[in-house]
Motif scaffolding. Structure first.
Motif, PDB file in Angstrom:
ATOM      1  N   TYR A 206       0.815  -1.217   0.000  1.00  0.00           N
ATOM      2  CA  TYR A 206       0.000   0.000   0.000  1.00  0.00           C
ATOM      3  C   TYR A 206       0.853   1.273   0.000  1.00  0.00           C
TER       4      TYR A 206
ATOM      5  N   TYR B 127      -4.840   0.582  -7.633  1.00  0.00           N
ATOM      6  CA  TYR B 127      -5.933   0.083  -6.774  1.00  0.00           C
ATOM      7  C   TYR B 127      -6.544  -1.186  -7.383  1.00  0.00           C
TER       8      TYR B 127
ATOM      9  N   LYS C  42      -6.758  -5.705   6.930  1.00  0.00           N
ATOM     10  CA  LYS C  42      -5.925  -4.504   6.759  1.00  0.00           C
ATOM     11  C   LYS C  42      -6.293  -3.464   7.811  1.00  0.00           C
TER      12      LYS C  42
ATOM     13  N   MET D  30      -7.357   5.661  -0.942  1.00  0.00           N
ATOM     14  CA  MET D  30      -6.960   4.249  -0.925  1.00  0.00           C
ATOM     15  C   MET D  30      -8.044   3.374  -0.295  1.00  0.00           C
TER      16      MET D  30
ATOM     17  N   THR E  55     -10.129   0.369  -2.025  1.00  0.00           N
ATOM     18  CA  THR E  55      -9.630  -0.997  -1.752  1.00  0.00           C
ATOM     19  C   THR E  55     -10.268  -1.671  -0.536  1.00  0.00           C
TER      20      THR E  55
END
Ligand code: AMP
Ligand code: MG
Length: 293
Positions: free
Chosen positions: A131, A163, A182, A230, A234
């Motif tokens: 990332y 992405y 995550k 982000m 994602t």
């Protein structure tokens, strides 16, 4: 253990409407616990995680990929130490992601991560991760030019393309039995200032201070924008983001530990059991051992 209804607040499984402003870095879900209580709760969660990890290892089917992201001083290192305190080191791998080496930059941006993915039965922890390629590199787009990419591939679409590549990569992992979890440790600017000052003032922490941290701190807004974009792009059902309040370390650790436990309980790995033939063999071995020397 923190209950499921508290954990749910921090889990983002569909990023489309995600707004970072809806998440307070100082949140503790209304819990006002003293130090002893939080310590006990964390120890309990860590023990539960240790026991589940043993089953994960024995079952040897699933792997868990824990991605930790956050700005400097967000608490990634301390979290690993405390949350994983009861996990057997044989079943847990930690990989820090630093500025890529020449060898790493000579490959696609997922290459170095794919080399160190957790094997079945393992917990893998990425301290930073692929990332960074849509965070630090997006905030400093000049870094793209150091990556050796063909210039025709560096277009305004590159972040969206990254992405998409990450989503496809994580879907592939999930479909192969590697579960991505995550965590974004969501720290406030005021708390970062305190922690950086503590690093400067505490002789045992001075080695952690890096003059570059102040340069990155000056880019606070661009970083938060990159994080928000982000997560929007994602956070998916197969690879959710947890936006964890990070101003209180005890709370961050409780949320992360309980979220991993929750996922492992859902997977429910089992110790292998023996079939009738194998049990008979075992009994024969016992008889032979008892009858002999
Ligand atoms: P630390 O985690 O504080 O030890 O620092 C690691 C540094 O490596 C951070 O400043 C990251 O932003 C940087 N880093 C990690 N991955 C990349 C990447 N793909 N490109 C450039 N810098 C990176
Ligand atoms: Mg650092």
């Amino acid at each position: 253990m923190l209950p499921a209804d508290i954990l749910k607040r921090y889990r983002v499984s569909d990023g489309r409407n995600f707004r970072l402003a809806d998440f307070d870095p100082g949140d503790t879900a209304g819990l006002d616990l003293d130090k002893d209580d939080t310590k006990k709760m964390l120890e309990q969660s860590a023990k539960r995680l240790g026991a589940l990890q043993e089953r994960l290892y024995a079952d040897h089917r699933w792997a868990i990929l824990i991605v930790l992201q956050g700005l400097d001083t967000a608490g990634k290192d301390g979290l690993i130490e405390h949350v994983m305190a009861e996990v057997n080191p044989q079943g847990c791998d930690v990989h820090p992601f630093k500025v890529p080496s020449q060898l790493e930059m000579d490959h696609d941006f997922l290459w170095r991560a794919s080399l160190v993915l957790p094997r079945r039965g393992h917990l893998g922890i990425f301290n930073r991760s692929y990332y960074e390629e849509v965070l630090v590199v997006r905030v400093h787009p000049n870094l793209l030019e150091t990556q050796g990419l063909p210039p025709s591939l560096i277009t305004k679409d590159i972040w969206q393309q990254r992405y998409e590549d990450i989503n496809a990569f994580e879907l592939h992992l999930a479909r192969s039995g590697t579960v991505p979890l995550k965590f974004f440790l969501n720290l406030s600017r005021a708390e970062q200032k305190k922690r950086l000052l503590a690093r400067i003032d505490n002789p045992d922490k001075q080695w952690k201070f890096n003059a570059g941290d102040l340069k990155e701190r000056a880019l606070w807004e661009p970083y938060l924008e990159a994080y928000e974009a982000m997560i929007r792009a994602t956070a998916t059902a197969h690879a959710p983001w947890y936006v964890v309040p990070a101003d209180h370390k005890w709370f961050t650790r409780l949320v992360v530990a309980a979220s991993i436990v929750e996922r492992l309980e859902a997977i429910d790995p089992q110790f292998p059991t023996l079939d009738d033939d194998a049990l008979k063999e075992l009994q024969a071995a016992r008889a032979s051992l008892c009858g002999g020397q």
